[in-house]
Design a protein around this motif. Structure first.
Motif, PDB file in Angstrom:
ATOM      1  N   LEU A  22       0.729  -1.407  -0.058  1.00  0.00           N
ATOM      2  CA  LEU A  22      -0.089   0.031  -0.024  1.00  0.00           C
ATOM      3  C   LEU A  22       0.792   1.331   0.061  1.00  0.00           C
ATOM      4  CD1 LEU A  22      -2.898   1.505   0.324  1.00  0.00           C
ATOM      5  CD2 LEU A  22      -2.522   0.955   2.688  1.00  0.00           C
ATOM      6  N   SER A  23       1.896   1.402   1.042  1.00  0.00           N
ATOM      7  CA  SER A  23       3.050   2.410   0.869  1.00  0.00           C
ATOM      8  C   SER A  23       3.480   2.459  -0.505  1.00  0.00           C
ATOM      9  CB  SER A  23       3.831   2.164   2.011  1.00  0.00           C
ATOM     10  OG  SER A  23       3.469   1.906   3.275  1.00  0.00           O
ATOM     11  N   LEU A  24       3.865   1.455  -0.898  1.00  0.00           N
ATOM     12  CA  LEU A  24       4.581   1.518  -2.342  1.00  0.00           C
ATOM     13  C   LEU A  24       3.879   2.007  -3.336  1.00  0.00           C
ATOM     14  CD1 LEU A  24       7.304   0.885  -3.579  1.00  0.00           C
ATOM     15  CD2 LEU A  24       6.396  -1.432  -4.319  1.00  0.00           C
ATOM     16  N   LEU A  26       1.064   4.009  -3.105  1.00  0.00           N
ATOM     17  CA  LEU A  26       0.820   5.288  -2.827  1.00  0.00           C
ATOM     18  C   LEU A  26       2.106   6.195  -3.026  1.00  0.00           C
ATOM     19  CD1 LEU A  26      -1.768   5.133   0.047  1.00  0.00           C
ATOM     20  CD2 LEU A  26      -2.188   5.819  -2.241  1.00  0.00           C
ATOM     21  N   PHE A  27       3.040   5.770  -2.900  1.00  0.00           N
ATOM     22  CA  PHE A  27       4.516   6.469  -3.064  1.00  0.00           C
ATOM     23  C   PHE A  27       4.755   6.566  -4.704  1.00  0.00           C
ATOM     24  CE2 PHE A  27       9.022   5.921  -4.099  1.00  0.00           C
ATOM     25  CZ  PHE A  27       9.544   7.187  -3.866  1.00  0.00           C
ATOM     26  N   GLN A  29       2.754   6.843  -6.956  1.00  0.00           N
ATOM     27  CA  GLN A  29       1.615   7.792  -7.702  1.00  0.00           C
ATOM     28  C   GLN A  29       2.375   9.065  -7.923  1.00  0.00           C
ATOM     29  OE1 GLN A  29      -2.623   7.730  -6.218  1.00  0.00           O
ATOM     30  NE2 GLN A  29      -1.512   8.260  -4.580  1.00  0.00           N
ATOM     31  N   TRP A  30       3.288   9.372  -6.974  1.00  0.00           N
ATOM     32  CA  TRP A  30       3.712  10.791  -7.437  1.00  0.00           C
ATOM     33  C   TRP A  30       4.657  10.925  -8.381  1.00  0.00           C
ATOM     34  CZ3 TRP A  30       8.011  12.316  -3.319  1.00  0.00           C
ATOM     35  CH2 TRP A  30       8.412  13.803  -3.412  1.00  0.00           C
ATOM     36  N   ASN A  44      -3.525   4.237  -7.888  1.00  0.00           N
ATOM     37  CA  ASN A  44      -4.630   4.759  -6.782  1.00  0.00           C
ATOM     38  C   ASN A  44      -5.661   3.641  -6.596  1.00  0.00           C
ATOM     39  OD1 ASN A  44      -7.035   6.731  -5.804  1.00  0.00           O
ATOM     40  ND2 ASN A  44      -5.006   7.220  -4.919  1.00  0.00           N
ATOM     41  N   ALA A  47      -4.290   0.586  -4.910  1.00  0.00           N
ATOM     42  CA  ALA A  47      -4.174   0.966  -3.414  1.00  0.00           C
ATOM     43  C   ALA A  47      -5.419   0.982  -2.813  1.00  0.00           C
ATOM     44  CB  ALA A  47      -3.516   2.347  -3.381  1.00  0.00           C
ATOM     45  N   GLN A  48      -6.531   1.512  -3.452  1.00  0.00           N
ATOM     46  CA  GLN A  48      -7.909   1.535  -2.693  1.00  0.00           C
ATOM     47  C   GLN A  48      -8.206   0.213  -2.410  1.00  0.00           C
ATOM     48  OE1 GLN A  48      -9.074   5.099  -3.097  1.00  0.00           O
ATOM     49  NE2 GLN A  48      -9.755   3.916  -0.825  1.00  0.00           N
TER      50      GLN A  48
END
Lengths: 158, 474
Positions: A22-24, A26-27, A29-30, A44, A47-48
């Motif tokens: 999940l962290s990966l 969302l990271f 995404q940037w 995203n 991740a959801q």
């Protein structure tokens, strides 16, 4: 019942790892949004799904770890037997009926969503049905844990 | 029976204190009991409870809430690795010439780490462990050390972009939407970024005042020369400070989304932990388990608060409060709304406040005082002050329990008083000069006049004829 308890514990251990992907997701995404300019919405949505599955197990994990926020201004003075009785009454009168209601209210819509492999409304990416499924998992686990706490109460459980 | 929501709130307060049961169980229990009573008495029909399922879906698909486990992960890693001690040691060395190095380093550590801790309770736990022994060793009196631990633990309430601020921003957005619906306001709806920006200046002033208070309280103490950190510790401290400050600034200034910053922070902290072997593989299981269970505790509260506000809306308490406030002047509304929040915050954690009390009070407040960022900042300052007032302030009770000290309340009150005075000064400044807040857009300035009583009554009549999506069918 012990087998069920072990199954919930195993599910909890497995779900705990989900926070890393999940962290990966969302990271990344940037950079996907600002550098690659593609794929960030897919990241995203994925991740959801992971987030939904993660929290669906997390609520029961908090119950098992006794991490829920509580104000024990008076209760710390009660005896262990009285606290255990209160905890069992709460499971019987609150957690189990509430979880059963959510299962009852959401089963039809969730089943339809799974059968239709419902997609995310904004991006049309596949997998939205997993969000609905996660609500069912959340309610089912609260119900199962409620029954486990009634049948084989944990020491000092609240 | 529009006052049903207030009775529910009272029942929750009594239920939590009297039973010691988890707050989420009490919230759901009270909601179920009142819903059953409301249906049996014919106040609303049973169909509204079906809205619980879509509300749960809404929580699981909320982008912002993805930040929740990530902030918790960061807090757990920081608490389980010696990073906080390393940062404290480096800050203490840098501040050594001030001769008040330990308490000032503690304040710096609070500014950097409190927004990452997740909650006031988690902050108290971490700062009691990392800060209190050093402050005691530096010769700071115990009550002053405890007061400082409490103050830095609550910095996450006002210093962006903490989890508390993210969730309050979300709650204010919902409240503002509801208020705009009730009162027919045309303002742009406040968002989390607006609340971050608005909180920056008051938070900065408060931190500066705290530094002055600390410098004054620590006068006369004779601190031993701190042990100089090793080269590796200097590098770690500099890199961590740069990373945390960049992430906090990136989110506060709008370059990064909160979830992305939290994800980046969590990943970098984990990588640092593995690289320096301060986070070993055998500890990873415990870190992940703690993260899961703490996230579950917060999410359970969020679910319960959603059920609670659904039933409270079914009774029409939100509309009743808006109508009640419509007959009062703006100052009286502010005093009543903020007063109610302050009283509740004396015994409730920030999350319980945001999930239960704010959704009840804020929409009514915003119908009369539509400057949402300003109201959000006032709420934050009141919340922080309430956590700090002995003997029932939440941070004070938590610190007492964590530190196991028996500091008499009058002594603690004396130590806390200058910080509370600083808090009051910032609150008065924010109250007197709403222009002090940094606003991203002029459209969020207080341009729309508050709805007058007659208009509001007409709006309420109209809305009561048009139920919202999850309002009761009757």
């Amino acid at each position: 019942m012990r087998a069920l308890d072990r199954a919930v514990a195993a599910l909890e251990r497995a779900a705990a790892w989900l926070v890393l992907p999940l962290s990966l997701l969302l990271f990344i995404q940037w950079p996907l949004r600002d550098a690659v300019q593609a794929g960030s919405r897919e990241a995203n949505d994925l991740a959801q799904i992971l987030f939904a599955l993660y929290v669906s197990v997390a609520v029961t994990a908090a119950t098992r770890a006794r991490s829920h926020l509580a104000a024990d201004l008076l209760a710390h003075g009660y005896g262990a037997a009285w606290n255990a009785r209160l905890a069992r009454a709460a499971q019987l009168l609150v957690a189990i009926p509430a979880a059963a209601f959510v299962l009852f209210a959401g089963a039809g819509a969730t089943w339809t969503s799974i059968v239709q492999l419902e997609r995310f409304p904004e991006t049309v990416d596949p997998g939205y049905f997993m969000i609905r499924f996660a609500v069912m998992v959340l309610a089912a686990l609260v119900l199962v844990q409620g029954v486990l706490d009634l049948v084989m109460p944990r020491r000092g459980a609240h | 029976m529009e006052t049903g929501g207030l009775w529910m709130l009272a029942a929750v307060g009594i239920g939590m204190v009297a039973t010691g049961l988890p707050a989420w169980i009490v919230l759901i229990g009270v909601s179920l009991a009142f819903a059953t009573g409301g249906i049996a008495a014919g106040i609303f029909d049973a169909s509204f409870v079906a809205a619980i399922y879509p509300r749960l879906i809404g929580l699981l698909e909320n982008d912002l809430l993805q930040a929740l486990p990530l902030y918790v992960l960061m807090g757990v890693i920081i608490a389980r690795t010696p990073l906080a001690e390393t940062l404290f040691g480096a800050a203490r060395s840098v501040l050594a010439p001030t001769r008040r190095a330990a308490p000032l380093a503690g304040l710096s550590l609070g500014v950097l780490l409190a927004p990452m801790c997740g909650s006031v309770g988690a902050g108290v736990a971490m700062f009691s462990r990392t800060l209190h022994p050093h402050l005691a060793a530096a010769g700071l009196r115990e009550e002053r050390s405890m007061a400082l631990v409490c103050v830095v633990s609550t910095l996450g309430v006002v210093v962006p972009p903490s989890l508390v601020l993210i969730l309050l921003g979300d709650a204010m957005m919902r409240a503002h939407t509801e208020a705009a619906h009730i009162a027919g306001l045309n303002d742009r709806i406040v968002n989390t970024q607006d609340v971050f920006h608005a909180a920056l200046v008051p938070a900065g002033i408060f931190v500066a005042l705290c530094a002055v208070v600390i410098a004054w309280q620590a006068r006369g103490i004779r601190e031993a020369t701190p042990v100089r950190p090793t080269r590796a510790q200097w590098i770690t401290a500099a890199a961590a400070t740069l990373m945390l400050a960049s992430l906090l600034a990136g989110v506060a200034l709008g370059y990064l989304y909160a979830v992305e910053a939290a994800a980046t922070g969590g990943l970098l902290l984990a990588i640092h932990g593995f690289a320096t072997r301060t986070l070993r593989r055998e500890h990873l299981g415990a870190v992940l388990h703690d993260t899961l269970s703490l996230t579950g505790a917060l999410f359970a509260l969020l679910i319960a608060a959603n059920v609670f506000t659904l039933v409270e809306r079914a009774f029409g308490t939100d509309r009743w409060l808006a109508q009640l406030f419509s007959g009062l002047g703006v100052n009286a509304v502010l005093a009543a709304g903020l007063g109610a929040i302050a009283v509740c915050a004396l015994v409730l954690d920030a999350f319980e406040m945001i999930f239960v009390v704010i959704p009840l009070v804020a929409p009514a407040l915003l119908t009369r005082v539509p400057d949402a960022p300003w109201v959000a900042v006032l709420v934050l300052l009141i919340l922080q002050a309430s956590f700090l007032v002995p003997p029932f302030g939440y941070a004070v009770m938590m610190a007492r329990s964590r530190l196991g000290t028996r500091v008499p309340t009058p002594a603690l009150m004396r130590a806390m008083l200058p910080f509370l005075a600083a808090q009051l000064a910032v609150l008065l400044l924010a109250l007197a000069f709403p222009g002090l807040l940094w606003r991203e857009s002029a459209s969020l300035a207080p341009s729309t006049p508050p709805a007058d009583a007659q208009t509001l009554e007409q709006m309420l009549d109209r809305i009561q004829g048009e139920p919202a999506d999850d309002a009761p069918g009757k």
